[in-house]
Design an enzyme around this catalytic site. Structure first.
Site, mmCIF file in Angstrom:
data_model
loop_
_atom_site.group_PDB
_atom_site.id
_atom_site.type_symbol
_atom_site.label_atom_id
_atom_site.label_comp_id
_atom_site.label_asym_id
_atom_site.label_seq_id
_atom_site.Cartn_x
_atom_site.Cartn_y
_atom_site.Cartn_z
ATOM 1 C CB CYS A 1 -0.975 0.100 1.170
ATOM 2 S SG CYS A 1 -0.138 -0.078 2.951
ATOM 3 C CG ASN A 2 2.569 3.081 2.637
ATOM 4 O OD1 ASN A 2 1.768 4.239 2.403
ATOM 5 N ND2 ASN A 2 2.226 2.650 3.970
ATOM 6 N NE ARG A 3 8.082 0.252 1.187
ATOM 7 C CZ ARG A 3 9.347 1.355 1.393
ATOM 8 N NH1 ARG A 3 10.155 1.308 0.479
ATOM 9 N NH2 ARG A 3 8.989 2.099 2.522
ATOM 10 C CB SER B 1 7.704 1.335 7.174
ATOM 11 O OG SER B 1 8.105 0.005 6.564
ATOM 12 C CB THR C 1 4.939 -6.027 12.462
ATOM 13 O OG1 THR C 1 3.365 -5.937 12.514
ATOM 14 C CG2 THR C 1 5.343 -5.748 13.918
ATOM 15 C CB ALA D 1 -12.609 -10.888 4.053
ATOM 16 N N GLY D 2 -8.969 -9.625 3.685
ATOM 17 C CA GLY D 2 -7.691 -9.795 3.806
ATOM 18 C C GLY D 2 -6.764 -9.523 4.848
ATOM 19 C CD GLU D 3 -0.662 -9.600 6.065
ATOM 20 O OE1 GLU D 3 0.296 -9.304 6.823
ATOM 21 O OE2 GLU D 3 -0.575 -9.810 4.525
ATOM 22 C CG MET D 4 -3.596 -4.356 4.582
ATOM 23 S SD MET D 4 -2.363 -3.915 5.915
ATOM 24 C CE MET D 4 -2.737 -2.053 6.193
#
Length: 431
Positions: free
Chosen positions: A51-53, A110, A116, A191-194
Protein backbone atom coordinates in the site's frame (compact mmCIF):
# COMPACT_ATOMS: atom_id res chain seq x y z
CA UNK A 1 26.89 -8.45 -11.69
CA UNK A 2 25.46 -5.42 -9.89
CA UNK A 3 22.60 -5.05 -7.43
CA UNK A 4 19.88 -2.55 -8.30
CA UNK A 5 16.85 -1.25 -6.37
CA UNK A 6 14.27 1.10 -7.89
CA UNK A 7 11.95 2.51 -5.26
CA UNK A 8 8.64 4.38 -5.36
CA UNK A 9 7.26 5.02 -1.89
CA UNK A 10 5.44 7.55 0.28
CA UNK A 11 8.75 9.42 0.40
CA UNK A 12 8.91 10.30 -3.28
CA UNK A 13 5.49 9.53 -4.76
CA UNK A 14 1.98 10.77 -3.98
CA UNK A 15 -0.85 8.32 -3.51
CA UNK A 16 -2.39 9.08 -6.93
CA UNK A 17 0.83 7.92 -8.59
CA UNK A 18 1.34 4.96 -6.26
CA UNK A 19 -2.11 3.56 -6.98
CA UNK A 20 -1.33 3.60 -10.72
CA UNK A 21 1.94 1.80 -10.06
CA UNK A 22 0.36 -0.80 -7.76
CA UNK A 23 0.22 -4.47 -8.80
CA UNK A 24 -3.06 -5.78 -7.38
CA UNK A 25 -2.70 -9.41 -8.47
CA UNK A 26 -0.11 -12.06 -9.29
CA UNK A 27 -0.95 -12.07 -13.00
CA UNK A 28 0.14 -8.45 -13.34
CA UNK A 29 3.31 -9.11 -11.35
CA UNK A 30 4.15 -12.16 -13.42
CA UNK A 31 3.63 -10.35 -16.72
CA UNK A 32 5.75 -7.39 -15.63
CA UNK A 33 8.64 -9.50 -14.32
CA UNK A 34 8.70 -11.54 -17.54
CA UNK A 35 9.00 -8.34 -19.55
CA UNK A 36 11.86 -7.09 -17.36
CA UNK A 37 13.74 -10.39 -17.56
CA UNK A 38 13.32 -10.62 -21.33
CA UNK A 39 16.05 -8.00 -21.51
CA UNK A 40 19.53 -9.54 -21.26
CA UNK A 41 20.79 -6.76 -18.97
CA UNK A 42 18.57 -8.00 -16.09
CA UNK A 43 19.37 -11.48 -14.78
CA UNK A 44 17.09 -11.71 -11.72
CA UNK A 45 14.20 -9.61 -10.40
CA UNK A 46 11.80 -9.36 -7.47
CA UNK A 47 8.75 -7.08 -7.36
CA UNK A 48 7.42 -5.79 -4.03
CA UNK A 49 4.07 -3.98 -4.20
CA UNK A 50 2.35 -2.81 -1.01
CA UNK A 51 0.00 0.00 0.00
CA UNK A 52 2.96 2.34 0.47
CA UNK A 53 5.58 1.25 -2.01
CA UNK A 54 6.57 -0.42 -5.25
CA UNK A 55 10.12 -1.78 -5.26
CA UNK A 56 11.99 -3.55 -8.04
CA UNK A 57 15.00 -5.45 -6.70
CA UNK A 58 17.26 -6.79 -9.43
CA UNK A 59 20.58 -8.32 -10.35
CA UNK A 60 21.82 -6.64 -13.54
CA UNK A 61 24.86 -6.35 -15.79
CA UNK A 62 24.47 -2.60 -16.34
CA UNK A 63 22.68 -0.48 -13.73
CA UNK A 64 22.13 2.57 -15.97
CA UNK A 65 20.60 0.65 -18.86
CA UNK A 66 18.60 -1.64 -16.56
CA UNK A 67 17.16 1.32 -14.61
CA UNK A 68 16.02 2.99 -17.80
CA UNK A 69 14.54 -0.24 -19.14
CA UNK A 70 12.66 -1.11 -15.93
CA UNK A 71 11.21 2.39 -15.55
CA UNK A 72 10.13 2.37 -19.22
CA UNK A 73 8.20 -0.83 -18.56
CA UNK A 74 6.68 0.69 -15.42
CA UNK A 75 5.61 3.72 -17.46
CA UNK A 76 3.90 1.45 -20.00
CA UNK A 77 2.18 -0.52 -17.25
CA UNK A 78 0.93 2.53 -15.35
CA UNK A 79 0.25 4.82 -18.32
CA UNK A 80 2.46 7.43 -16.70
CA UNK A 81 5.16 9.44 -18.44
CA UNK A 82 8.66 7.96 -18.34
CA UNK A 83 10.29 11.30 -17.45
CA UNK A 84 7.90 11.74 -14.51
CA UNK A 85 8.67 8.29 -13.10
CA UNK A 86 12.40 8.55 -13.74
CA UNK A 87 12.59 11.87 -11.91
CA UNK A 88 10.57 10.53 -8.95
CA UNK A 89 12.34 7.19 -8.60
CA UNK A 90 14.93 6.54 -5.94
CA UNK A 91 17.54 4.42 -7.72
CA UNK A 92 20.11 2.55 -5.63
CA UNK A 93 23.12 0.66 -6.97
CA UNK A 94 25.29 -2.04 -5.35
CA UNK A 95 26.20 -0.87 -1.80
CA UNK A 96 23.30 1.59 -1.82
CA UNK A 97 20.90 -1.07 -3.12
CA UNK A 98 21.80 -3.52 -0.37
CA UNK A 99 21.57 -0.82 2.30
CA UNK A 100 18.14 0.21 1.00
CA UNK A 101 16.94 -3.41 0.82
CA UNK A 102 18.05 -4.04 4.41
CA UNK A 103 16.36 -0.80 5.53
CA UNK A 104 13.09 -1.81 3.84
CA UNK A 105 13.19 -5.31 5.34
CA UNK A 106 13.85 -3.82 8.80
CA UNK A 107 10.84 -1.44 8.45
CA UNK A 108 13.06 1.64 8.68
CA UNK A 109 11.87 2.96 5.32
CA UNK A 110 8.16 2.41 6.07
CA UNK A 111 5.53 5.11 6.50
CA UNK A 112 5.21 3.85 10.08
CA UNK A 113 8.70 3.09 11.36
CA UNK A 114 8.85 -0.42 12.79
CA UNK A 115 5.63 -1.70 11.21
CA UNK A 116 5.56 -5.46 11.31
CA UNK A 117 4.07 -6.42 7.94
CA UNK A 118 6.81 -5.41 5.53
CA UNK A 119 9.21 -8.29 6.17
CA UNK A 120 6.40 -10.79 5.51
CA UNK A 121 5.43 -8.96 2.33
CA UNK A 122 9.05 -9.01 1.20
CA UNK A 123 9.29 -12.74 1.88
CA UNK A 124 6.13 -13.31 -0.16
CA UNK A 125 7.56 -11.30 -3.07
CA UNK A 126 10.80 -13.29 -2.85
CA UNK A 127 9.00 -16.64 -2.80
CA UNK A 128 6.93 -15.60 -5.82
CA UNK A 129 10.03 -14.82 -7.90
CA UNK A 130 11.82 -17.93 -6.66
CA UNK A 131 8.87 -20.16 -7.59
CA UNK A 132 8.74 -18.59 -11.04
CA UNK A 133 12.54 -18.95 -11.40
CA UNK A 134 12.91 -15.18 -11.74
CA UNK A 135 15.81 -15.26 -9.28
CA UNK A 136 18.49 -17.86 -8.92
CA UNK A 137 21.59 -17.03 -6.90
CA UNK A 138 22.42 -13.34 -6.49
CA UNK A 139 19.06 -12.13 -5.15
CA UNK A 140 18.50 -15.09 -2.80
CA UNK A 141 21.85 -14.26 -1.18
CA UNK A 142 20.80 -10.62 -0.71
CA UNK A 143 17.29 -11.48 0.50
CA UNK A 144 18.62 -14.07 2.92
CA UNK A 145 20.86 -11.46 4.49
CA UNK A 146 18.08 -8.83 4.52
CA UNK A 147 15.87 -11.13 6.61
CA UNK A 148 18.82 -11.81 8.89
CA UNK A 149 19.25 -8.04 9.26
CA UNK A 150 15.54 -7.54 9.99
CA UNK A 151 15.71 -10.19 12.73
CA UNK A 152 18.77 -8.50 14.24
CA UNK A 153 16.94 -5.15 14.32
CA UNK A 154 13.89 -6.72 15.96
CA UNK A 155 16.04 -8.41 18.60
CA UNK A 156 18.14 -5.33 19.38
CA UNK A 157 15.36 -2.71 19.45
CA UNK A 158 11.69 -2.34 20.39
CA UNK A 159 10.72 -1.08 16.93
CA UNK A 160 8.76 -4.22 16.12
CA UNK A 161 6.70 -4.18 19.32
CA UNK A 162 3.18 -2.87 19.60
CA UNK A 163 2.01 -4.20 16.22
CA UNK A 164 2.61 -0.85 14.57
CA UNK A 165 1.15 -0.67 11.06
CA UNK A 166 -0.92 1.52 8.79
CA UNK A 167 -3.97 -0.35 10.07
CA UNK A 168 -3.13 0.36 13.72
CA UNK A 169 -2.38 3.99 12.84
CA UNK A 170 -5.82 4.38 11.23
CA UNK A 171 -7.50 2.89 14.30
CA UNK A 172 -5.44 5.13 16.59
CA UNK A 173 -6.61 8.16 14.64
CA UNK A 174 -10.23 7.01 14.81
CA UNK A 175 -9.97 6.48 18.56
CA UNK A 176 -8.37 9.90 18.98
CA UNK A 177 -11.29 11.51 17.11
CA UNK A 178 -14.11 9.52 18.73
CA UNK A 179 -12.83 9.54 22.29
CA UNK A 180 -15.14 7.11 24.09
CA UNK A 181 -15.40 4.13 21.72
CA UNK A 182 -17.78 2.03 23.79
CA UNK A 183 -20.83 1.03 21.71
CA UNK A 184 -19.37 2.86 18.67
CA UNK A 185 -19.70 0.77 15.51
CA UNK A 186 -16.92 0.55 12.93
CA UNK A 187 -17.38 -0.90 9.46
CA UNK A 188 -14.47 -2.85 7.92
CA UNK A 189 -14.54 -3.52 4.17
CA UNK A 190 -12.45 -6.44 2.90
CA UNK A 191 -11.41 -9.79 4.34
CA UNK A 192 -7.67 -9.82 3.66
CA UNK A 193 -4.60 -9.44 5.86
CA UNK A 194 -4.99 -5.68 6.32
CA UNK A 195 -8.64 -6.10 7.32
CA UNK A 196 -7.65 -8.77 9.84
CA UNK A 197 -5.14 -6.37 11.41
CA UNK A 198 -7.69 -3.57 11.37
CA UNK A 199 -10.29 -5.70 13.17
CA UNK A 200 -7.73 -6.74 15.76
CA UNK A 201 -6.92 -3.10 16.60
CA UNK A 202 -10.59 -1.97 16.51
CA UNK A 203 -11.58 -4.65 18.98
CA UNK A 204 -8.70 -3.84 21.32
CA UNK A 205 -9.73 -0.16 21.15
CA UNK A 206 -13.30 -0.92 22.20
CA UNK A 207 -15.15 -0.60 18.88
CA UNK A 208 -17.99 -2.86 17.78
CA UNK A 209 -17.00 -4.30 14.39
CA UNK A 210 -19.15 -4.94 11.34
CA UNK A 211 -17.40 -6.79 8.50
CA UNK A 212 -18.40 -6.75 4.85
CA UNK A 213 -16.79 -8.32 1.81
CA UNK A 214 -17.64 -9.49 -1.69
CA UNK A 215 -16.56 -12.95 -0.52
CA UNK A 216 -18.95 -13.53 2.39
CA UNK A 217 -17.54 -17.02 3.10
CA UNK A 218 -14.09 -15.55 3.58
CA UNK A 219 -15.58 -12.77 5.72
CA UNK A 220 -17.34 -15.30 7.98
CA UNK A 221 -14.14 -17.34 8.35
CA UNK A 222 -12.28 -14.18 9.34
CA UNK A 223 -14.99 -13.18 11.82
CA UNK A 224 -14.95 -16.66 13.38
CA UNK A 225 -11.20 -16.41 13.97
CA UNK A 226 -11.83 -13.80 16.70
CA UNK A 227 -13.18 -14.57 20.16
CA UNK A 228 -15.29 -11.39 20.20
CA UNK A 229 -18.49 -11.23 18.18
CA UNK A 230 -18.15 -9.64 14.74
CA UNK A 231 -21.23 -8.91 12.68
CA UNK A 232 -20.90 -10.02 9.04
CA UNK A 233 -23.10 -8.40 6.39
CA UNK A 234 -23.83 -9.08 2.72
CA UNK A 235 -21.93 -6.87 0.29
CA UNK A 236 -25.26 -5.68 -1.12
CA UNK A 237 -25.81 -3.82 2.19
CA UNK A 238 -22.69 -1.68 1.73
CA UNK A 239 -24.46 1.54 0.69
CA UNK A 240 -26.90 1.35 3.61
CA UNK A 241 -24.11 0.70 6.13
CA UNK A 242 -21.99 3.58 4.80
CA UNK A 243 -24.77 5.99 5.65
CA UNK A 244 -25.51 4.66 9.13
CA UNK A 245 -22.11 3.88 10.73
CA UNK A 246 -19.77 6.63 12.01
CA UNK A 247 -16.41 4.90 11.40
CA UNK A 248 -15.36 2.97 8.33
CA UNK A 249 -11.98 1.48 7.35
CA UNK A 250 -11.55 -0.06 3.92
CA UNK A 251 -8.64 -2.18 2.71
CA UNK A 252 -9.66 -4.18 -0.37
CA UNK A 253 -7.54 -5.20 -3.35
CA UNK A 254 -10.00 -3.69 -5.84
CA UNK A 255 -8.23 -2.03 -8.80
CA UNK A 256 -10.78 0.82 -8.81
CA UNK A 257 -12.82 2.82 -6.24
CA UNK A 258 -15.68 0.81 -4.76
CA UNK A 259 -17.24 3.75 -2.92
CA UNK A 260 -18.48 6.58 -5.14
CA UNK A 261 -20.28 9.88 -4.76
CA UNK A 262 -23.71 8.54 -5.70
CA UNK A 263 -23.58 5.99 -2.87
CA UNK A 264 -23.19 8.66 -0.18
CA UNK A 265 -26.12 10.41 1.48
CA UNK A 266 -25.87 13.56 3.59
CA UNK A 267 -26.03 12.65 7.27
CA UNK A 268 -26.65 14.70 10.41
CA UNK A 269 -23.95 12.83 12.36
CA UNK A 270 -20.17 12.94 11.82
CA UNK A 271 -18.53 10.18 9.80
CA UNK A 272 -14.87 9.27 9.60
CA UNK A 273 -13.63 7.06 6.77
CA UNK A 274 -10.13 5.63 6.49
CA UNK A 275 -8.96 4.37 3.11
CA UNK A 276 -5.81 2.30 3.67
CA UNK A 277 -5.96 0.61 0.27
CA UNK A 278 -3.73 1.37 -2.71
CA UNK A 279 -5.24 1.86 -5.24
CA UNK A 280 -7.77 3.78 -3.16
CA UNK A 281 -11.16 2.28 -2.43
CA UNK A 282 -12.87 5.66 -1.97
CA UNK A 283 -13.44 8.01 -4.87
CA UNK A 284 -13.16 11.79 -4.49
CA UNK A 285 -16.31 12.43 -2.44
CA UNK A 286 -17.75 15.53 -0.82
CA UNK A 287 -20.46 15.34 1.80
CA UNK A 288 -21.31 17.31 4.97
CA UNK A 289 -19.95 15.88 8.21
CA UNK A 290 -17.73 13.41 6.35
CA UNK A 291 -13.94 13.29 6.78
CA UNK A 292 -11.92 10.93 4.58
CA UNK A 293 -8.36 9.91 5.41
CA UNK A 294 -6.00 8.16 3.00
CA UNK A 295 -2.71 6.55 4.05
CA UNK A 296 -0.90 9.82 3.37
CA UNK A 297 -3.25 11.73 5.68
CA UNK A 298 -2.06 9.76 8.69
CA UNK A 299 1.25 11.63 8.63
CA UNK A 300 0.73 13.39 11.96
CA UNK A 301 0.60 10.10 13.83
CA UNK A 302 3.51 8.86 11.75
CA UNK A 303 5.55 11.94 12.75
CA UNK A 304 4.76 11.32 16.41
CA UNK A 305 5.73 7.68 15.98
CA UNK A 306 9.04 8.68 14.40
CA UNK A 307 9.83 11.07 17.25
CA UNK A 308 9.18 8.41 19.88
CA UNK A 309 11.24 5.86 17.97
CA UNK A 310 14.13 8.10 16.86
CA UNK A 311 16.60 6.64 19.36
CA UNK A 312 15.64 3.09 18.49
CA UNK A 313 15.87 3.88 14.78
CA UNK A 314 19.41 5.18 15.27
CA UNK A 315 20.40 1.84 16.77
CA UNK A 316 18.60 0.02 13.97
CA UNK A 317 20.41 1.98 11.26
CA UNK A 318 23.76 1.16 12.84
CA UNK A 319 22.80 -2.53 12.52
CA UNK A 320 21.80 -2.03 8.88
CA UNK A 321 25.11 -0.27 8.15
CA UNK A 322 27.13 -3.01 9.84
CA UNK A 323 25.28 -5.86 8.15
CA UNK A 324 25.44 -4.21 4.73
CA UNK A 325 29.24 -4.24 4.99
CA UNK A 326 29.21 -7.78 6.35
CA UNK A 327 27.12 -8.91 3.39
CA UNK A 328 29.73 -7.87 0.85
CA UNK A 329 32.49 -9.43 2.96
CA UNK A 330 30.42 -12.62 2.99
CA UNK A 331 30.04 -12.49 -0.81
CA UNK A 332 33.81 -12.24 -1.15
CA UNK A 333 34.28 -15.20 1.18
CA UNK A 334 32.00 -17.26 -1.08
CA UNK A 335 34.52 -16.78 -3.88
CA UNK A 336 37.38 -18.01 -1.67
CA UNK A 337 35.78 -21.04 0.03
CA UNK A 338 35.43 -23.09 -3.19
CA UNK A 339 39.05 -22.28 -4.08
CA UNK A 340 40.26 -23.64 -0.72
CA UNK A 341 38.04 -26.70 -1.05
CA UNK A 342 39.36 -27.48 -4.53
CA UNK A 343 42.97 -27.11 -3.37
CA UNK A 344 42.34 -29.87 -0.84
CA UNK A 345 40.39 -32.00 -3.33
CA UNK A 346 43.17 -31.70 -5.89
CA UNK A 347 45.73 -32.64 -3.22
CA UNK A 348 43.68 -35.73 -2.29
CA UNK A 349 43.53 -36.71 -5.96
CA UNK A 350 47.33 -36.55 -6.21
CA UNK A 351 47.69 -38.63 -3.01
CA UNK A 352 45.36 -41.34 -4.34
CA UNK A 353 47.17 -41.43 -7.67
CA UNK A 354 50.64 -41.66 -6.15
CA UNK A 355 49.57 -44.33 -3.65
CA UNK A 356 48.14 -46.55 -6.38
CA UNK A 357 51.34 -46.19 -8.45
CA UNK A 358 53.49 -46.97 -5.38
CA UNK A 359 51.49 -50.13 -4.63
CA UNK A 360 51.58 -51.20 -8.26
CA UNK A 361 55.38 -50.83 -8.39
CA UNK A 362 55.82 -52.57 -5.05
CA UNK A 363 57.19 -49.56 -3.17
CA UNK A 364 54.59 -50.02 -0.41
CA UNK A 365 52.33 -52.84 0.69
CA UNK A 366 48.61 -52.68 -0.09
CA UNK A 367 47.71 -53.25 3.57
CA UNK A 368 49.61 -50.08 4.50
CA UNK A 369 47.70 -47.89 2.02
CA UNK A 370 45.17 -46.50 4.51
CA UNK A 371 47.74 -45.47 7.11
CA UNK A 372 50.03 -43.89 4.53
CA UNK A 373 47.07 -42.06 3.04
CA UNK A 374 46.17 -40.59 6.46
CA UNK A 375 49.77 -39.47 6.91
CA UNK A 376 49.81 -37.80 3.46
CA UNK A 377 46.51 -36.03 4.21
CA UNK A 378 47.92 -34.76 7.51
CA UNK A 379 50.92 -33.32 5.65
CA UNK A 380 48.61 -31.77 3.04
CA UNK A 381 46.38 -30.19 5.70
CA UNK A 382 49.32 -28.69 7.54
CA UNK A 383 50.87 -27.45 4.30
CA UNK A 384 47.64 -25.75 3.08
CA UNK A 385 46.60 -24.39 6.49
CA UNK A 386 48.52 -21.12 6.25
CA UNK A 387 47.56 -20.40 2.58
CA UNK A 388 43.91 -21.11 3.48
CA UNK A 389 43.97 -18.62 6.36
CA UNK A 390 45.65 -16.00 4.17
CA UNK A 391 43.06 -16.48 1.42
CA UNK A 392 40.22 -16.00 3.92
CA UNK A 393 41.86 -12.81 5.16
CA UNK A 394 42.43 -11.55 1.61
CA UNK A 395 38.71 -12.14 0.84
CA UNK A 396 38.00 -8.96 2.83
CA UNK A 397 40.54 -6.98 0.81
CA UNK A 398 39.98 -4.96 -2.35
CA UNK A 399 42.66 -7.12 -4.05
CA UNK A 400 40.60 -10.29 -3.56
CA UNK A 401 39.61 -10.75 -7.23
CA UNK A 402 43.21 -10.43 -8.41
CA UNK A 403 44.58 -12.86 -5.82
CA UNK A 404 41.80 -15.41 -6.35
CA UNK A 405 42.37 -15.34 -10.11
CA UNK A 406 46.09 -15.84 -9.59
CA UNK A 407 45.58 -18.80 -7.23
CA UNK A 408 43.13 -20.41 -9.65
CA UNK A 409 45.64 -20.05 -12.47
CA UNK A 410 48.62 -21.37 -10.46
CA UNK A 411 46.78 -24.43 -9.15
CA UNK A 412 44.87 -25.04 -12.39
CA UNK A 413 41.49 -24.78 -10.69
CA UNK A 414 38.14 -24.28 -12.35
CA UNK A 415 37.36 -20.55 -12.50
CA UNK A 416 33.60 -21.10 -12.17
CA UNK A 417 33.37 -22.19 -8.54
CA UNK A 418 30.50 -20.05 -7.31
CA UNK A 419 28.34 -21.61 -4.64
CA UNK A 420 24.56 -21.24 -4.42
CA UNK A 421 23.53 -20.66 -0.83
CA UNK A 422 19.86 -21.48 -0.67
CA UNK A 423 17.90 -19.04 1.42
CA UNK A 424 15.97 -20.72 4.21
CA UNK A 425 13.25 -18.07 3.88
CA UNK A 426 12.38 -19.45 0.46
CA UNK A 427 10.79 -22.48 2.08
CA UNK A 428 9.82 -21.31 5.54
CA UNK A 429 6.73 -19.46 6.57
CA UNK A 430 7.05 -15.90 7.86
CA UNK A 431 8.93 -15.70 11.10
Amino acid sequence: MSYLCISFSHKNTDIQTREKLAFPNEENKDRFLKQVLNESITDEAILLSTCNRVEIIASVSNTKLASKNIIEKLANYSNLEFENLFDRADIYENDGAIHHLFSVASALDSLVIGETQIVGQLKDAFRFSLAKKYCGQNLPRALHYSFKCAAAVRNATSLGTGSVSVASTAVSKAKEIIGDTSSVKALVIGAGEMSELTIKHLLSSGFEVILISRDIKKAKMLADSFEQHIQVEEYSHLEKLLNHIPVMITATAAPYPIIKQEMVNDCAFDRFWFDIAVPRDIDDIESPNLDIYSVDDLQDIVDENMTLRAKQAKTAYSIVNKMSMEFFEWLKSLEVEPIIKHMYVKGDTVIDKKLKNAIKKGFIKAEDEENIKKLCQTVLTEYLHEPSLRLKTISKDSQCDLVVGTVQSIFGLNDNLSVFNKCEHAIKNNE
